[in-house]
Design a protein around this motif. Structure first.
Motif, PDB file in Angstrom:
ATOM      1  N   ASP A  11      79.965 -23.699  17.244  1.00  0.00           N
ATOM      2  CA  ASP A  11      79.231 -23.488  15.967  1.00  0.00           C
ATOM      3  C   ASP A  11      79.257 -23.370  14.773  1.00  0.00           C
ATOM      4  O   ASP A  11      78.404 -22.546  13.764  1.00  0.00           O
ATOM      5  CB  ASP A  11      77.990 -21.956  16.942  1.00  0.00           C
ATOM      6  N   PRO A  49      75.692 -24.679  20.699  1.00  0.00           N
ATOM      7  CA  PRO A  49      75.260 -24.157  19.656  1.00  0.00           C
ATOM      8  C   PRO A  49      73.338 -25.285  19.306  1.00  0.00           C
ATOM      9  O   PRO A  49      73.193 -26.442  20.158  1.00  0.00           O
ATOM     10  CB  PRO A  49      75.253 -24.574  18.799  1.00  0.00           C
ATOM     11  N   PHE A  96      70.726 -26.699  16.322  1.00  0.00           N
ATOM     12  CA  PHE A  96      70.357 -27.040  15.406  1.00  0.00           C
ATOM     13  C   PHE A  96      69.104 -27.547  15.121  1.00  0.00           C
ATOM     14  O   PHE A  96      68.783 -28.890  15.486  1.00  0.00           O
ATOM     15  CB  PHE A  96      71.535 -27.269  14.964  1.00  0.00           C
ATOM     16  N   HIS A 108      70.906 -29.835  20.727  1.00  0.00           N
ATOM     17  CA  HIS A 108      72.373 -28.843  20.996  1.00  0.00           C
ATOM     18  C   HIS A 108      73.103 -29.837  20.285  1.00  0.00           C
ATOM     19  O   HIS A 108      73.017 -31.177  21.356  1.00  0.00           O
ATOM     20  CB  HIS A 108      72.177 -29.351  22.419  1.00  0.00           C
ATOM     21  N   ARG A 133      70.516 -23.414  10.662  1.00  0.00           N
ATOM     22  CA  ARG A 133      72.301 -22.692  11.044  1.00  0.00           C
ATOM     23  C   ARG A 133      72.083 -22.693  12.795  1.00  0.00           C
ATOM     24  O   ARG A 133      70.822 -22.820  13.121  1.00  0.00           O
ATOM     25  CB  ARG A 133      72.670 -21.577  10.730  1.00  0.00           C
ATOM     26  N   ALA A 134      73.115 -22.517  13.242  1.00  0.00           N
ATOM     27  CA  ALA A 134      73.218 -22.857  14.903  1.00  0.00           C
ATOM     28  C   ALA A 134      71.988 -21.831  14.966  1.00  0.00           C
ATOM     29  O   ALA A 134      72.629 -20.308  14.424  1.00  0.00           O
ATOM     30  CB  ALA A 134      74.299 -23.138  15.215  1.00  0.00           C
ATOM     31  N   LEU A 184      71.356 -19.442  19.281  1.00  0.00           N
ATOM     32  CA  LEU A 184      72.438 -20.152  20.672  1.00  0.00           C
ATOM     33  C   LEU A 184      71.225 -19.624  21.778  1.00  0.00           C
ATOM     34  O   LEU A 184      70.624 -18.880  21.704  1.00  0.00           O
ATOM     35  CB  LEU A 184      73.590 -18.950  20.970  1.00  0.00           C
TER      36      LEU A 184
END
Length: 397
Positions: free
Chosen positions: A107, A340, A342, A346, A392-393, A395
């Motif tokens: 990530d 991750p 975005f 995935h 940004r990623a 989780l």
């Protein structure tokens, strides 16, 4: 690492048709997707993708040396006994190998975690090596990417160089082969053939279904010529099960990938690597599946499985996600580590090894935590001092 929206090239489908990229759409669904790209810093690529790929590759090669000397390990990997000596001899000769792909969860903030090795029949080669590089060049020329943008991608050059280095060991006639009706696989072997020809190696194509067998047990082409070498985009474990499989060990036909890749194409290498390198920052805890849970979550994978099939995923909250498929038999269990996410997607990084060099990557996105054969391929660029803003990623545990 960011996901950045970008306008598609208006003529990319025509460009795909011109270069034989016929599988950009599969079963009516997009496979190639250039409505966005992933932006990386050079440090992220060099330190977090390239360096771990090379280190893990060396660890994997050392593991092969262990396995071919140990009957118990060959049994653990469920490799049929008929092929043990053949595989071991191939390794002792150091039969040349061409390529492989490692799949990582990453990530941009922590160590990339190895999901698995695809070292026998890795796909997504053409789109990673050629079409995403063309995408980069076109978007630089039209000003859609910042000047100086680059890509982690010397896959084509590495393939040609590696073929050149192994040319004297490739027996003629040399063929590339895949299942006749698989458009994606046929596109991949056509690209491999082109790389071989660029290296000065004479090379032809034949469908797996058209392989023949002479009376003395040697593999032949449609003109009954004995095949010297075969690049096959067809799993070794499936070749073992074919009626002709028993002849592989005595036919004299050279395989690319070589027989010793039967070890590294097996999910059982994941627990074996963990046993030998416990706590390594790029490895996930893994064990041969005996029902022992791995808290707080786990993923069960058959030793022989591909494209996200027959995966059982137990999430930390107790929920479970399963994928269907044709694979059964012994399994491994790997600690759960989420991809991750975005913008709701995935993303999985495929990092390429050609010869013994880390030389490029491709990214695939799926709306599911399991990356299936329906995942989309998304291009990437190296952009230091990123000006564009993108998600940004996140989780998902």
């Amino acid at each position: 690492m960011r996901r950045v929206a970008i306008a598609e090239r208006s003529n990319w489908r025509e460009l795909a048709a011109e270069c034989g990229f016929d599988f950009h759409t599969i079963d009516g669904q997009p496979y190639w997707d250039e409505s966005a790209y992933y932006a990386f810093s050079l440090r992220e690529i060099e330190d977090d993708v390239e360096a771990p790929t090379l280190e893990l590759h060396q660890m994997a090669l050392a593991l092969v040396d262990d396995v071919v000397r140990d009957q118990a390990l060959l049994e653990k990997l469920a490799i049929p006994e008929h092929y043990w000596t053949w595989i071991a001899d191939s390794w002792r000769r150091r039969d040349p190998h061409l390529y492989g792909r490692m799949d990582f969860a990453y990530d941009g903030t922590g160590p990339a975690k190895l999901y698995e090795l695809n070292y026998d029949t890795p796909t997504s080669l053409f789109e990673a090596a050629f079409f995403q590089w063309q995408w980069l060049e076109h978007n630089l020329s039209r000003g859609a990417l910042p000047a100086g943008a680059d890509q982690f991608n010397s896959i084509y050059e590495s393939l040609v160089d590696t073929f050149g280095g192994m040319a004297h060991r490739i027996a003629q006639p040399f063929y590339v082969s895949a299942v006749r009706e698989s458009t994606e696989d046929q596109g991949t072997v056509a690209y491999v053939r082109d790389c071989a020809i660029q290296a000065g190696i004479s090379c032809e194509e034949i469908a797996i279904e058209d392989l023949g067998l002479s009376r003395d047990g040697r593999f032949t082409d449609l003109h009954d010529r004995v095949i010297g070498s075969l690049f096959k985009l067809y799993p070794l474990e499936d070749m073992f099960r074919e009626e002709f499989g028993v002849y592989l060990t005595r036919s004299g036909m050279q395989l690319i990938e070589p027989p010793w890749k039967a070890i590294l194409s097996n999910k059982g290498v994941l627990p074996l690597l963990w046993e030998r390198h416990r706590g390594h920052p790029n490895l996930l805890p893994a064990l041969f599946d005996d029902g022992t849970p791995l808290a707080p979550g786990w993923v069960r994978k058959p030793l022989y499985s591909r494209e996200g099939a027959n995966i059982a995923m137990r999430l930390p909250d107790g929920s479970q996600l399963d994928s269907e498929g044709p694979y059964d038999g012994p399994c491994i269990r790997q600690a759960y580590h989420p991809l991750p996410v975005f913008d709701g997607r995935h993303v999985l990084i495929g990092s390429w090894i050609v010869g013994d060099h880390a030389c490029g990557m491709g990214l695939r996105e799926d709306h599911s935590p399991i990356t299936r054969d329906s995942a989309h391929f998304i291009p990437h660029a190296i952009i230091d001092g990123l000006a564009e803003q993108g998600p940004r990623a996140t989780l998902i545990a």
